[in-house]
Motif scaffolding. Structure first.
Motif, short mmCIF file in Angstrom:
data_model
loop_
_atom_site.label_atom_id
_atom_site.label_comp_id
_atom_site.label_asym_id
_atom_site.label_seq_id
_atom_site.Cartn_x
_atom_site.Cartn_y
_atom_site.Cartn_z
N SER B 600 48.49 31.87 24.42
CA SER B 600 48.75 32.88 25.46
C SER B 600 47.46 33.26 26.17
CB SER B 600 49.41 34.11 24.85
OG SER B 600 48.57 34.66 23.86
N TRP B 601 46.35 33.25 25.45
CA TRP B 601 45.07 33.56 26.10
C TRP B 601 44.83 32.58 27.25
CZ3 TRP B 601 40.39 31.60 27.59
CH2 TRP B 601 39.36 32.52 27.84
N HIS B 602 45.02 31.30 26.96
CA HIS B 602 44.79 30.29 27.99
C HIS B 602 45.75 30.47 29.16
CE1 HIS B 602 41.71 28.03 25.97
NE2 HIS B 602 42.43 27.97 24.87
N TYR B 603 47.01 30.80 28.81
CA TYR B 603 48.01 30.99 29.86
C TYR B 603 47.54 32.08 30.84
CZ TYR B 603 52.68 31.38 31.93
OH TYR B 603 53.74 31.38 32.79
N ASN B 604 47.16 33.20 30.26
CA ASN B 604 46.72 34.32 31.10
C ASN B 604 45.40 34.00 31.81
OD1 ASN B 604 48.87 36.03 30.48
ND2 ASN B 604 47.92 36.59 28.53
N HIS B 605 44.52 33.31 31.09
CA HIS B 605 43.20 33.01 31.64
C HIS B 605 43.32 32.05 32.82
CE1 HIS B 605 39.17 30.87 31.53
NE2 HIS B 605 38.80 32.12 31.59
N MET B 606 44.19 31.07 32.73
CA MET B 606 44.34 30.14 33.85
C MET B 606 44.98 30.85 35.04
SD MET B 606 42.88 27.51 32.71
CE MET B 606 43.08 26.51 34.14
N TYR B 607 45.87 31.79 34.75
CA TYR B 607 46.51 32.52 35.85
C TYR B 607 45.48 33.41 36.55
CZ TYR B 607 49.46 35.63 38.50
OH TYR B 607 50.01 36.35 39.53
N ASP B 608 44.69 34.11 35.77
CA ASP B 608 43.63 34.93 36.35
C ASP B 608 42.50 35.10 35.34
OD1 ASP B 608 41.95 36.62 37.62
OD2 ASP B 608 43.29 38.36 37.58
N PRO B 609 41.45 34.29 35.47
CA PRO B 609 40.36 34.33 34.49
C PRO B 609 39.79 35.73 34.30
CG PRO B 609 40.08 32.48 35.98
CD PRO B 609 41.22 33.28 36.51
N ARG B 610 39.77 36.51 35.38
CA ARG B 610 39.14 37.83 35.29
C ARG B 610 39.95 38.81 34.45
NH1 ARG B 610 37.33 34.95 38.68
NH2 ARG B 610 39.20 34.70 39.93
N SER B 611 41.24 38.50 34.21
CA SER B 611 42.02 39.37 33.35
C SER B 611 41.57 39.22 31.89
CB SER B 611 43.51 39.05 33.49
OG SER B 611 43.77 37.77 32.94
N MET B 612 41.06 38.06 31.53
CA MET B 612 40.63 37.84 30.15
C MET B 612 39.12 37.96 30.00
SD MET B 612 43.62 37.51 29.26
CE MET B 612 43.59 37.30 27.50
N SER B 613 38.38 37.53 31.00
CA SER B 613 36.92 37.60 30.98
C SER B 613 36.46 38.34 32.22
CB SER B 613 36.31 36.20 31.01
OG SER B 613 36.74 35.44 29.95
N PRO B 614 36.31 39.66 32.14
CA PRO B 614 35.92 40.43 33.32
C PRO B 614 34.63 39.86 33.93
CG PRO B 614 36.51 41.89 31.51
CD PRO B 614 36.52 40.50 30.96
N GLY B 615 34.61 39.75 35.24
CA GLY B 615 33.43 39.25 35.93
C GLY B 615 33.35 37.74 36.00
N SER B 616 34.35 37.05 35.43
CA SER B 616 34.32 35.58 35.46
C SER B 616 34.31 35.06 36.89
CB SER B 616 35.53 35.02 34.72
OG SER B 616 35.58 33.61 34.88
N ILE B 617 33.66 33.92 37.10
CA ILE B 617 33.67 33.33 38.44
C ILE B 617 34.51 32.07 38.46
CG2 ILE B 617 31.45 34.29 39.11
CD1 ILE B 617 30.16 31.63 38.42
N MET B 618 35.32 31.88 37.43
CA MET B 618 36.21 30.72 37.42
C MET B 618 37.36 30.95 38.39
SD MET B 618 37.92 28.90 34.14
CE MET B 618 39.65 28.48 34.15
#
Lengths: 53, 707
Positions: B600-618
């Motif tokens: 689920s982490w990957h699911y959310n991260h691919m949808y919006d990286p910043r929701s899982m890693s604030p400040g991400s530039i992915m």
């Protein structure tokens, strides 16, 4: 599990490095001799090709 | 002796020149856009075609093959005719070359943005385009050789040597690196796997720099610099040594892109030694260029063409000193995977290639339109704004690379990594902003040139066919003396063959052991082929260009092992067609990503990286959640893999999709537990399967890292 250990078991690999270097040195000396045996007058003529057009 | 009258073909030069300008601007725009995405990820517009992973290959391909490529062709078609005192061998072939190349560029632009890629840097184009490139390249070669053969000038000036070596080596590189097995019209797998693929790819990648961005441009330097300064090259002897030493040494240096990776040690050392030796011919060439202007610096002050050339040649010297330094293992340990390399490339790209191209355009347009440059002042301003642009681009990135690397490697006294990966990224943002300003200035300069050249064209009148006269070449019966000089200097085919031999030796020595000696790539029994779902996920990873930001190669350093896990072994990649080691860590290494986070982490991260890693530039990848997986392609893909020697059972292709669905349902179930509802046959499911597989084959025993 270090990769180098596998390589050490392969014979003839270190020769590659020496061989490459020797080939290059021989090649480089060959080219240098060749270049320095060229006549100055000819070199001058060739180097003017772009300008004389 | 009768003098023959003939005409130089300027029209073809004009066509390539126009294409240079157009694609130069397009390529720079793509680069600028990609650069901005690194601090404003939303500027990708969340569209598949314009995300960083697809835009960056478009930028690199456009600059290398469209901008510099067309500029080289323009310069070659102009200078070759004059150096041979002959019109191009065939107008038809010239135009076939021109249109063929532009169609390839258009096809490249479309397919890259569409996500059709082989996943090998600077060789991303899919197999039908590879075939077309080969065809057009052969035509270019025939046209060039034909011109040389019907020339009216006895001697082959050294510029022509560079052109011939370029042609023969690029042909070899392109063919060897593009051996791939087609799966469908726009999908193929590299013939090579893992370490071998990496070795071939960087042998290619490095020599694309050498023989597409360097040798043709050096040839142009040897023609246009004497021309613009109106004096012969400083030392013709030196130029000959420069030529032979350069093409001989360059070809060996590729492995310096793979220091500390799972590539065999001896190949790494070979790469380092030859890279250091490269300083000599490169600097010989640079000095030869700069010394040509000795006593003529007053001209440089006056003439924008010479100004651009001086900075170009200086940048060539800087880049070719830095390159060998970067090949030292301890420097590479710091610089590899960072923005330092991006800075290094751009000193070469913006400084050497870009400025040389501008110089040649400023020289050619007034000449061919029989007028003077519309505004010298504007050109001088272009020169300054471009130079400042390069500085603003490169300096912050050098700093960024150096600093990020130190942060990655920093430990607390307790032996913990001092910085999270995201902390090191946050720190780069101001540098990324500055670099994009530098790039924008450089682009502004280029646009000033467009205006200046357009005005120049408007005030002059184009000479499509330029009249010239020369005596035909008589078959000279020269004395036995100096036999070898004559043979090499006057026989283009001999020169061609000799060049090929010289460059082929290096390639062969480099590859042979890895290909012939099986034990050079130790197999690890626990390494298994990808499941069908993982294979599909891997193809999505390739399609989206994740490898432009993520490496999959953990080097044996204390910090990397602490951050990412057990360092990578050659045997882990034996089923990777193509390899995906990457060359830049804008994001963290993914070689051991499997099992690190829940699905689920990957699911959310691919949808919006910043929701899982604030400040991400992915970038965001929302479409992966909506796209249905193309399962129809599974059997063909499995079959291709079997052909390549991946040990699936013989009849597995037909059963593969059943296994695929089963695995997909498991992941769907995992997601459901975390309250995510999705169908199992979505692209995101396949990608998650792949990410969760990464690095799981070998569960690392206690780690012995070296620092």
């Amino acid at each position: 599990m270090k990769f180098i250990h596998y390589i050490k078991n392969v014979s003839g690999v270190d020769i590659m490095g020496v061989f490459s270097l020797l080939v290059f040195v021989a090649f480089f000396i060959g080219v240098s001799i060749w270049v320095f045996k060229m006549k100055k007058s000819r070199l001058d003529k060739i180097s003017r090709i772009p300008i004389d057009n | 002796m009768t003098v023959e009258k003939f005409y130089y073909d300027n029209k073809i030069v004009k066509a390539f020149g126009m294409a240079t300008v157009v694609f130069g601007v397009v390529g720079m725009l793509a680069g600028l856009w990609a650069a901005i995405q690194l601090y404003l990820p939303a500027s990708s517009l969340n569209l598949p075609a314009t995300t960083f992973g697809r835009l960056r290959p478009l930028h690199t391909n456009a600059i290398i093959f469209a901008f510099v490529g067309n500029a080289s062709f323009a310069g070659i078609y102009y200078s070759l005719q004059r150096l041979c005192k002959a019109r191009m061998y065939s107008d038809k072939l010239s135009w076939f070359h021109f249109w063929g190349w532009q169609i390839i560029i258009a096809a490249a632009a479309i397919t890259l943005l569409w996500g059709k890629t082989t996943g090998k840097e600077y060789a991303e184009l899919e197999w039908p385009i590879d075939v077309a490139i080969t065809l057009v390249w052969v035509v270019f070669g025939i046209n060039m050789l034909g011109t040389i053969i019907k020339r009216r000038e006895k001697h082959l000036y050294v510029a022509i040597w560079f052109y011939l070596a370029t042609w023969v080596t690029v042909a070899m590189l392109h063919i060897v690196n593009s051996i791939e097995i087609p799966v469908s019209f726009m999908k193929s797998y590299s013939w090579y796997a893992g370490v071998q693929d990496a070795l071939v790819q960087w042998w290619y990648g490095h020599n694309a720099v050498a023989f597409f961005l360097t040798t043709p441009v050096l040839g142009l330097m040897y023609y246009f610099l004497p021309k613009a300064a109106n004096r012969p090259i400083y030392s013709y002897r030196l130029s000959i040594i420069h030529f032979w030493a350069l093409i001989f040494i360059y070809i060996w240096a590729g492995p310096h892109h793979l220091l500390y990776t799972a590539l065999p040690d001896w190949a790494q050392s070979l790469g380092t030694v030859f890279s250091i030796m490269l300083i000599a011919p490169s600097w010989g060439g640079m000095l030869n260029g700069l010394f040509t202007l000795r006593g003529a610096w007053d001209k440089v002050r006056e003439d924008p063409v010479l100004k651009f050339m001086v900075v170009a040649i200086t940048c060539y010297g800087m880049a070719t000193l830095e390159g060998p330094l970067l090949s030292l293992k301890n420097v590479s340990a710091i610089a590899h995977y960072t923005d330092w390399i991006v800075a290094h490339v751009h000193v070469g790209g913006l400084g050497w290639n870009g400025f040389m191209a501008f110089a040649i355009l400023y020289y050619l347009v007034p000449k061919m339109w029989n007028t003077t440059l519309y505004s010298k002042k504007l050109a001088t301003n272009h020169f300054w704004i471009g130079t400042i642009g390069i500085v603003l681009y490169a300096v912050p990135l050098y700093w960024a690379g150096f600093e990020q690397s130190l942060m990655w490697k920093s430990f607390t006294p307790e032996g913990q990594l001092r910085f999270q990966f995201m902390e090191t990224v946050n720190n780069l943002i101001p540098m990324y902003i500055s670099r994009s300003i530098g790039g924008a200035l450089y682009l502004t300069g280029a646009l000033m040139m467009v205006y200046n050249l357009a005005k120049t064209m408007a005030q002059g009148s184009f000479i499509a066919n330029e009249a010239a006269e020369a005596a035909p070449l008589v078959k000279a019966v020269s004395p036995q003396k100096e036999y070898w000089h004559r043979v090499i200097e006057r026989k283009p085919v001999t020169l061609l063959v000799l060049s090929l031999i010289v460059v082929a030796i290096g390639g062969l020595v480099e590859f042979m052991p890895t290909f012939l000696v099986k034990s050079n790539v130790p197999t690890i029994s626990s390494v298994k082929p990808y499941t069908p779902l993982e294979l599909q996920g891997r193809d999505i990873y390739v399609r989206e260009g994740c490898y432009v930001c993520h490496s999959q190669m953990i080097r044996p350093f204390r910090d990397e092992v602490a951050r990412y896990g057990e360092y990578s072994k050659a045997g882990e990649f034996v089923y990777d067609h193509p390899f995906q080691w990457g060359s830049k860590r804008t994001g963290p290494d993914l070689a051991r990503e499997g099992g690190k986070y829940p699905d689920s982490w990957h699911y959310n991260h691919m949808y919006d990286p910043r929701s899982m890693s604030p400040g991400s530039i992915m970038p965001q990848y929302p479409w992966l959640l909506d796209n249905k997986l193309d399962t129809a392609s599974t059997p063909a893909k499995i079959k291709a893999m079997i052909t390549l020697g991946v040990p699936y059972e013989k009849d597995y292709a037909n059963r593969a999709n059943a296994d695929l669905m089963e695995q997909a349902k498991t992941i769907e179930g995992n997601l459901k537990k975390d309250k995510i509802e999705t169908d199992p046959d979505m692209e995101i499911i396949a990608l998650i399967a792949y990410l969760q597989r990464l690095g799981k084959d070998i569960k690392g025993p206690a780690v012995t890292a070296q620092q």
